[in-house]
Design a protein around this motif. Structure first.
Motif, PDB file in Angstrom:
ATOM      1  N   LEU A  46      76.116  -8.443 -11.563  1.00 56.20           N
ATOM      2  CA  LEU A  46      76.697  -7.101 -11.556  1.00 56.20           C
ATOM      3  C   LEU A  46      76.588  -6.489 -12.950  1.00 56.20           C
ATOM      4  O   LEU A  46      77.141  -7.016 -13.914  1.00 56.20           O
ATOM      5  CB  LEU A  46      78.170  -7.190 -11.129  1.00 56.20           C
ATOM      6  CG  LEU A  46      78.955  -5.887 -11.019  1.00 56.20           C
ATOM      7  CD1 LEU A  46      78.424  -5.017  -9.887  1.00 56.20           C
ATOM      8  CD2 LEU A  46      80.446  -6.188 -10.815  1.00 56.20           C
ATOM      9  N   TYR A  47      75.869  -5.360 -13.062  1.00 56.64           N
ATOM     10  CA  TYR A  47      75.659  -4.771 -14.385  1.00 56.64           C
ATOM     11  C   TYR A  47      75.167  -3.335 -14.288  1.00 56.64           C
ATOM     12  O   TYR A  47      74.817  -2.857 -13.200  1.00 56.64           O
ATOM     13  CB  TYR A  47      74.668  -5.611 -15.195  1.00 56.64           C
ATOM     14  CG  TYR A  47      73.277  -5.711 -14.603  1.00 56.64           C
ATOM     15  CD1 TYR A  47      72.253  -4.867 -15.018  1.00 56.64           C
ATOM     16  CD2 TYR A  47      72.978  -6.658 -13.621  1.00 56.64           C
ATOM     17  CE1 TYR A  47      70.975  -4.957 -14.474  1.00 56.64           C
ATOM     18  CE2 TYR A  47      71.710  -6.760 -13.067  1.00 56.64           C
ATOM     19  CZ  TYR A  47      70.712  -5.902 -13.501  1.00 56.64           C
ATOM     20  OH  TYR A  47      69.451  -5.993 -12.952  1.00 56.64           O
TER      21      TYR A  47
ATOM     22  N   GLN B  15      69.789  -9.713 -19.928  1.00 59.46           N
ATOM     23  CA  GLN B  15      70.631 -10.880 -19.632  1.00 59.46           C
ATOM     24  C   GLN B  15      70.549 -11.264 -18.159  1.00 59.46           C
ATOM     25  O   GLN B  15      70.542 -12.453 -17.824  1.00 59.46           O
ATOM     26  CB  GLN B  15      72.082 -10.580 -20.013  1.00 59.46           C
ATOM     27  CG  GLN B  15      72.309 -10.464 -21.508  1.00 59.46           C
ATOM     28  CD  GLN B  15      73.703  -9.997 -21.820  1.00 59.46           C
ATOM     29  OE1 GLN B  15      74.658 -10.768 -21.786  1.00 59.46           O
ATOM     30  NE2 GLN B  15      73.854  -8.716 -22.125  1.00 59.46           N
ATOM     31  N   ALA B  16      70.485 -10.268 -17.294  1.00 57.84           N
ATOM     32  CA  ALA B  16      70.368 -10.558 -15.865  1.00 57.84           C
ATOM     33  C   ALA B  16      69.049 -11.269 -15.569  1.00 57.84           C
ATOM     34  O   ALA B  16      69.003 -12.232 -14.785  1.00 57.84           O
ATOM     35  CB  ALA B  16      70.468  -9.264 -15.062  1.00 57.84           C
ATOM     36  N   GLU B  17      67.986 -10.803 -16.200  1.00 57.36           N
ATOM     37  CA  GLU B  17      66.672 -11.434 -16.010  1.00 57.36           C
ATOM     38  C   GLU B  17      66.658 -12.863 -16.529  1.00 57.36           C
ATOM     39  O   GLU B  17      65.988 -13.734 -15.952  1.00 57.36           O
ATOM     40  CB  GLU B  17      65.595 -10.603 -16.704  1.00 57.36           C
ATOM     41  CG  GLU B  17      65.341  -9.259 -16.023  1.00 57.36           C
ATOM     42  CD  GLU B  17      64.407  -8.356 -16.817  1.00 57.36           C
ATOM     43  OE1 GLU B  17      64.108  -8.708 -17.983  1.00 57.36           O
ATOM     44  OE2 GLU B  17      63.988  -7.317 -16.279  1.00 57.36           O
TER      45      GLU B  17
ATOM     46  N   VAL C  68      78.271 -23.213 -16.811  1.00 57.89           N
ATOM     47  CA  VAL C  68      79.708 -22.927 -16.689  1.00 57.89           C
ATOM     48  C   VAL C  68      80.022 -22.496 -15.258  1.00 57.89           C
ATOM     49  O   VAL C  68      80.971 -22.977 -14.636  1.00 57.89           O
ATOM     50  CB  VAL C  68      80.136 -21.833 -17.688  1.00 57.89           C
ATOM     51  CG1 VAL C  68      81.515 -21.266 -17.329  1.00 57.89           C
ATOM     52  CG2 VAL C  68      80.166 -22.383 -19.100  1.00 57.89           C
ATOM     53  N   LEU C  69      79.223 -21.583 -14.725  1.00 56.47           N
ATOM     54  CA  LEU C  69      79.443 -21.116 -13.362  1.00 56.47           C
ATOM     55  C   LEU C  69      79.329 -22.265 -12.371  1.00 56.47           C
ATOM     56  O   LEU C  69      80.155 -22.402 -11.461  1.00 56.47           O
ATOM     57  CB  LEU C  69      78.440 -20.006 -13.030  1.00 56.47           C
ATOM     58  CG  LEU C  69      78.661 -19.234 -11.729  1.00 56.47           C
ATOM     59  CD1 LEU C  69      78.206 -17.784 -11.876  1.00 56.47           C
ATOM     60  CD2 LEU C  69      77.923 -19.884 -10.552  1.00 56.47           C
TER      61      LEU C  69
ATOM     62  N   VAL D 242      80.435 -15.622  -5.756  1.00 56.38           N
ATOM     63  CA  VAL D 242      80.784 -15.513  -7.173  1.00 56.38           C
ATOM     64  C   VAL D 242      79.947 -14.383  -7.774  1.00 56.38           C
ATOM     65  O   VAL D 242      78.794 -14.172  -7.361  1.00 56.38           O
ATOM     66  CB  VAL D 242      80.474 -16.826  -7.956  1.00 56.38           C
ATOM     67  CG1 VAL D 242      80.971 -16.722  -9.406  1.00 56.38           C
ATOM     68  CG2 VAL D 242      81.095 -18.023  -7.273  1.00 56.38           C
ATOM     69  N   LEU D 243      80.515 -13.677  -8.743  1.00 56.05           N
ATOM     70  CA  LEU D 243      79.767 -12.666  -9.470  1.00 56.05           C
ATOM     71  C   LEU D 243      79.613 -13.080 -10.939  1.00 56.05           C
ATOM     72  O   LEU D 243      80.448 -13.804 -11.479  1.00 56.05           O
ATOM     73  CB  LEU D 243      80.473 -11.307  -9.432  1.00 56.05           C
ATOM     74  CG  LEU D 243      80.746 -10.690  -8.063  1.00 56.05           C
ATOM     75  CD1 LEU D 243      81.391  -9.322  -8.234  1.00 56.05           C
ATOM     76  CD2 LEU D 243      79.467 -10.588  -7.245  1.00 56.05           C
ATOM     77  N   TYR D 244      78.525 -12.614 -11.549  1.00 56.65           N
ATOM     78  CA  TYR D 244      78.340 -12.774 -12.989  1.00 56.65           C
ATOM     79  C   TYR D 244      78.122 -11.400 -13.603  1.00 56.65           C
ATOM     80  O   TYR D 244      77.298 -10.619 -13.120  1.00 56.65           O
ATOM     81  CB  TYR D 244      77.143 -13.674 -13.311  1.00 56.65           C
ATOM     82  CG  TYR D 244      76.771 -13.620 -14.778  1.00 56.65           C
ATOM     83  CD1 TYR D 244      77.566 -14.260 -15.720  1.00 56.65           C
ATOM     84  CD2 TYR D 244      75.670 -12.882 -15.213  1.00 56.65           C
ATOM     85  CE1 TYR D 244      77.253 -14.180 -17.080  1.00 56.65           C
ATOM     86  CE2 TYR D 244      75.354 -12.801 -16.565  1.00 56.65           C
ATOM     87  CZ  TYR D 244      76.154 -13.455 -17.487  1.00 56.65           C
ATOM     88  OH  TYR D 244      75.861 -13.360 -18.823  1.00 56.65           O
TER      89      TYR D 244
END
Length: 318
Positions: free
Chosen positions: A165-166, A176-178, A151-152, A215-217
């Motif tokens: 970012l979390y 989720q980041a991993e 999607v990104l 972009v950030l996720y």
């Protein structure tokens, strides 16, 4: 001797009636404890879906004791321990810290989690086979990292640097980041982590991430969700788009997501609870269940940032 026999028979009848009364009560009424980590739209929707589904199945046979921990893990522990002391029939734990508190509080009372991304990592289960084998089951809000990365990439194919970012204190967010890092790197992005310890760090960390990244996720992160407006103000001012792990967070600070309905997720959890309470289903063998997901976008933020969204995306209701 006759007096002894009479006394034994009387005691036997008393215990029989007591057992019958307890059994009848258990069949006719149930008390469910709900421990929700923090108040925000996604978790609120999951709790409401759970209550609606269980009430639909059991009617006035079920009552709820609903407690909110205001984002504090220690408070989750206090709440769950009280549920155990009160001998509730089932505990619904909304978000990972609530689930961990319930796990620590009891290994007997059935526990159903919801808004939990990965049960294997949260519960430290190495040989994962879909069910926990304990008194815990539930529903997952997990979305495949590869599809979120797609999607990104679909929206920002020319971006170079992506920031994750979390909150470092949330195990699900870290998981989720991993998972997301290699999925994004497969598209050629340089990926960096930007973590905040709590709400006090959100603005500064978001500002740094926006300075460094195209972009950030943000994953399904409770601290971020509670500070979505703050994050949005920083990112929009710096013209940095954010792809989010779920719809409610995206409506607050994102441009697009691959999202589930948290109300539907809670509904599935409530249906599982009904099977346990009224049908005697064995929670230890119940596999973790999921909700369907769809591509969605935040029209307001996309318009502000001039982002054109493909037709396959559905606008998030404002």
């Amino acid at each position: 001797m006759k007096k002894l026999i009479t006394m034994l028979l009387t005691l036997s009848l008393v215990f029989s009636f007591a057992a019958f009364g307890a059994s009848a009560y258990a069949a006719d009424s149930y008390t469910v404890g709900i421990c929700q980590l923090v108040q925000h739209p996604a978790l609120d929707a999951a709790t409401q879906g759970f209550k609606d589904a269980l009430t639909k199945a059991l009617g006035d046979k079920v009552s709820f004791v609903e407690q909110n921990a205001s984002g504090d893990s220690a408070t989750c522990a206090v709440i769950c321990n009280q549920f155990v002391s009160d001998d509730v029939d089932l505990i619904m734990a909304n978000a990972t810290p609530a689930l961990l508190a319930a796990q620590a509080a009891t290994n007997k009372i059935p526990v159903l989690g919801t808004s939990v991304t990965d049960y294997a990592s949260a519960l430290d289960i190495d040989d994962w086979k879909g069910s926990t084998g304990t008194n815990i089951s539930g529903t997952s809000d997990g979305v495949p990292a590869a599809e979120l990365a797609a999607v990104l990439n679909e929206l920002f194919p020319d971006a170079k640097n992506v920031g994750l970012l979390y909150c470092s204190g949330e195990p699900n967010s870290k998981f989720q980041a991993e998972e997301m890092r290699p999925a994004l790197e497969a598209f050629g992005y340089k990926v960096s982590d930007y973590t905040f310890a709590d709400s006090n760090d959100v603005a500064a960390v978001t500002n740094n991430a926006c300075d460094d990244c195209d972009v950030l996720y943000i994953p399904t992160d409770n601290t971020a969700a509670s500070n979505a407006e703050l994050i949005n103000n920083v990112a929009i001012a710096k013209k940095v788009p954010i792809v989010c792990g779920e719809e409610n967070l995206c409506s607050g600070c994102g441009v697009a997501t691959l999202s589930i309905s948290y109300y539907d997720l809670g509904t599935v959890t409530g249906e599982m609870a009904a099977k346990i309470l009224s049908e005697g289903a064995d929670v230890s063998t119940m596999e973790i269940e999921y909700a369907p997901f769809a591509k969605k976008f935040n029209k307001t933020n996309c318009d502000i940032l001039g982002i054109e969204v493909p037709e396959a995306y559905e606008a998030i209701a404002e």
